[in-house]
Scaffold this motif. Sequence first.
Motif, PDB file in Angstrom:
ATOM      1  N   LYS A 210       0.835  -1.205   0.000  1.00  0.00           N
ATOM      2  CA  LYS A 210       0.000   0.000   0.000  1.00  0.00           C
ATOM      3  C   LYS A 210       0.870   1.255   0.000  1.00  0.00           C
ATOM      4  N   LYS A 211       1.932   1.222   0.800  1.00  0.00           N
ATOM      5  CA  LYS A 211       2.856   2.358   0.848  1.00  0.00           C
ATOM      6  C   LYS A 211       3.474   2.592  -0.526  1.00  0.00           C
ATOM      7  N   GLU A 212       3.882   1.504  -1.170  1.00  0.00           N
ATOM      8  CA  GLU A 212       4.482   1.595  -2.493  1.00  0.00           C
ATOM      9  C   GLU A 212       3.469   2.143  -3.501  1.00  0.00           C
ATOM     10  N   GLU A 213       2.236   1.677  -3.422  1.00  0.00           N
ATOM     11  CA  GLU A 213       1.182   2.146  -4.321  1.00  0.00           C
ATOM     12  C   GLU A 213       0.920   3.638  -4.124  1.00  0.00           C
ATOM     13  N   MET A 214       1.043   4.110  -2.887  1.00  0.00           N
ATOM     14  CA  MET A 214       0.834   5.528  -2.614  1.00  0.00           C
ATOM     15  C   MET A 214       2.000   6.375  -3.149  1.00  0.00           C
ATOM     16  N   LEU A 215       3.195   5.815  -3.149  1.00  0.00           N
ATOM     17  CA  LEU A 215       4.364   6.549  -3.625  1.00  0.00           C
ATOM     18  C   LEU A 215       4.391   6.690  -5.147  1.00  0.00           C
ATOM     19  N   ILE A 216       3.885   5.692  -5.843  1.00  0.00           N
ATOM     20  CA  ILE A 216       4.006   5.661  -7.304  1.00  0.00           C
ATOM     21  C   ILE A 216       3.406   6.900  -7.983  1.00  0.00           C
ATOM     22  N   PRO A 217       2.171   7.310  -7.666  1.00  0.00           N
ATOM     23  CA  PRO A 217       1.637   8.509  -8.344  1.00  0.00           C
ATOM     24  C   PRO A 217       2.481   9.758  -8.076  1.00  0.00           C
ATOM     25  N   SER A 218       2.934   9.921  -6.850  1.00  0.00           N
ATOM     26  CA  SER A 218       3.770  11.077  -6.523  1.00  0.00           C
ATOM     27  C   SER A 218       5.084  11.024  -7.276  1.00  0.00           C
ATOM     28  N   LEU A 219       5.650   9.836  -7.335  1.00  0.00           N
ATOM     29  CA  LEU A 219       6.916   9.648  -8.039  1.00  0.00           C
ATOM     30  C   LEU A 219       6.752   9.961  -9.530  1.00  0.00           C
ATOM     31  N   LEU A 220       5.682   9.461 -10.118  1.00  0.00           N
ATOM     32  CA  LEU A 220       5.428   9.715 -11.534  1.00  0.00           C
ATOM     33  C   LEU A 220       5.166  11.197 -11.790  1.00  0.00           C
ATOM     34  N   ALA A 221       4.424  11.830 -10.903  1.00  0.00           N
ATOM     35  CA  ALA A 221       4.144  13.261 -11.060  1.00  0.00           C
ATOM     36  C   ALA A 221       5.435  14.069 -10.967  1.00  0.00           C
ATOM     37  N   THR A 222       6.286  13.709 -10.025  1.00  0.00           N
ATOM     38  CA  THR A 222       7.557  14.408  -9.876  1.00  0.00           C
ATOM     39  C   THR A 222       8.418  14.231 -11.108  1.00  0.00           C
ATOM     40  N   ARG A 223       8.488  13.017 -11.604  1.00  0.00           N
ATOM     41  CA  ARG A 223       9.280  12.769 -12.813  1.00  0.00           C
ATOM     42  C   ARG A 223       8.706  13.520 -14.004  1.00  0.00           C
ATOM     43  N   SER A 224       7.386  13.582 -14.090  1.00  0.00           N
ATOM     44  CA  SER A 224       6.747  14.306 -15.176  1.00  0.00           C
ATOM     45  C   SER A 224       7.084  15.793 -15.090  1.00  0.00           C
ATOM     46  N   GLU A 225       7.024  16.344 -13.885  1.00  0.00           N
ATOM     47  CA  GLU A 225       7.382  17.747 -13.683  1.00  0.00           C
ATOM     48  C   GLU A 225       8.841  17.990 -14.049  1.00  0.00           C
ATOM     49  N   GLU A 226       9.708  17.071 -13.670  1.00  0.00           N
ATOM     50  CA  GLU A 226      11.125  17.209 -14.000  1.00  0.00           C
ATOM     51  C   GLU A 226      11.337  17.176 -15.515  1.00  0.00           C
ATOM     52  N   GLU A 227      10.603  16.295 -16.202  1.00  0.00           N
ATOM     53  CA  GLU A 227      10.704  16.217 -17.656  1.00  0.00           C
ATOM     54  C   GLU A 227      10.221  17.517 -18.302  1.00  0.00           C
ATOM     55  N   LYS A 228       9.090  18.053 -17.803  1.00  0.00           N
ATOM     56  CA  LYS A 228       8.576  19.313 -18.339  1.00  0.00           C
ATOM     57  C   LYS A 228       9.590  20.431 -18.132  1.00  0.00           C
ATOM     58  N   ARG A 229      10.153  20.484 -16.924  1.00  0.00           N
ATOM     59  CA  ARG A 229      11.142  21.511 -16.603  1.00  0.00           C
ATOM     60  C   ARG A 229      12.362  21.377 -17.514  1.00  0.00           C
ATOM     61  N   LYS A 230      12.798  20.157 -17.712  1.00  0.00           N
ATOM     62  CA  LYS A 230      13.957  19.901 -18.572  1.00  0.00           C
ATOM     63  C   LYS A 230      13.647  20.314 -20.012  1.00  0.00           C
ATOM     64  N   THR A 231      12.464  19.950 -20.489  1.00  0.00           N
ATOM     65  CA  THR A 231      12.063  20.309 -21.845  1.00  0.00           C
ATOM     66  C   THR A 231      12.010  21.825 -21.995  1.00  0.00           C
ATOM     67  N   MET A 232      11.454  22.504 -20.993  1.00  0.00           N
ATOM     68  CA  MET A 232      11.378  23.968 -21.039  1.00  0.00           C
ATOM     69  C   MET A 232      12.776  24.584 -21.037  1.00  0.00           C
ATOM     70  N   GLN A 233      13.678  24.047 -20.226  1.00  0.00           N
ATOM     71  CA  GLN A 233      15.043  24.556 -20.192  1.00  0.00           C
ATOM     72  C   GLN A 233      15.730  24.350 -21.535  1.00  0.00           C
ATOM     73  N   GLU A 234      15.519  23.190 -22.139  1.00  0.00           N
ATOM     74  CA  GLU A 234      16.109  22.924 -23.444  1.00  0.00           C
ATOM     75  C   GLU A 234      15.553  23.885 -24.494  1.00  0.00           C
ATOM     76  N   ALA A 235      14.253  24.151 -24.446  1.00  0.00           N
ATOM     77  CA  ALA A 235      13.638  25.088 -25.387  1.00  0.00           C
ATOM     78  C   ALA A 235      14.199  26.491 -25.179  1.00  0.00           C
ATOM     79  N   GLU A 236      14.333  26.897 -23.921  1.00  0.00           N
ATOM     80  CA  GLU A 236      14.902  28.218 -23.616  1.00  0.00           C
ATOM     81  C   GLU A 236      16.335  28.312 -24.131  1.00  0.00           C
ATOM     82  N   GLU A 237      17.105  27.259 -23.919  1.00  0.00           N
ATOM     83  CA  GLU A 237      18.493  27.232 -24.373  1.00  0.00           C
ATOM     84  C   GLU A 237      18.554  27.321 -25.898  1.00  0.00           C
ATOM     85  N   GLN A 238      17.700  26.586 -26.568  1.00  0.00           N
ATOM     86  CA  GLN A 238      17.660  26.619 -28.029  1.00  0.00           C
ATOM     87  C   GLN A 238      17.274  28.016 -28.517  1.00  0.00           C
ATOM     88  N   LYS A 239      16.296  28.607 -27.859  1.00  0.00           N
ATOM     89  CA  LYS A 239      15.854  29.949 -28.220  1.00  0.00           C
ATOM     90  C   LYS A 239      16.994  30.950 -28.032  1.00  0.00           C
TER      91      LYS A 239
END
Length: 131
Positions: free
Chosen positions: A82-111
């Motif tokens: 149950k603890k692991e199941e509760m962590l997974i959505p948070s972990l995925l959301a954090t990774r998704s946010e990190e990916e978005k941030r990384k993508t935005m940084q790459e776009a800014e750098e390219q710009k």
Amino acid sequence: MVFQKRKREEKDAEAHGREKTCFTLDELYKMTHEEKCKLQQRIDQTEREIDKEGSSHPNSEKHRRLQKEKESLDQQMTRLEKKEEMLIPSLLATRSEEEKRKTMQEAEEQKRKTLQEERKVEEQKRKTMQE
């Protein structure tokens, strides 16, 4: 700032022999998974002991104690799952946010690079016009 403070606290805790108190979601997930693996090994070992004791002394005190121990271990496993199941959505959301941030940084750098190149081209045009 918070990250630096956390790092200092961790180094201080390590230096004084205290356990780490702050963990990332990745670390928590990894620790939970490792704990589940160890617990599964204990469950498997207990099941083998139950089978062994059950074949020689089916209703002995030791057999009943092992069965209760296995029930307890199964409950612990359920809590960990149950603890692991509760962590997974948070972990995925954090990774998704990190990916978005990384993508935005790459776009800014390219710009930024594109703007620099455009400025260089315009500056070269001005130089050639002046000559």
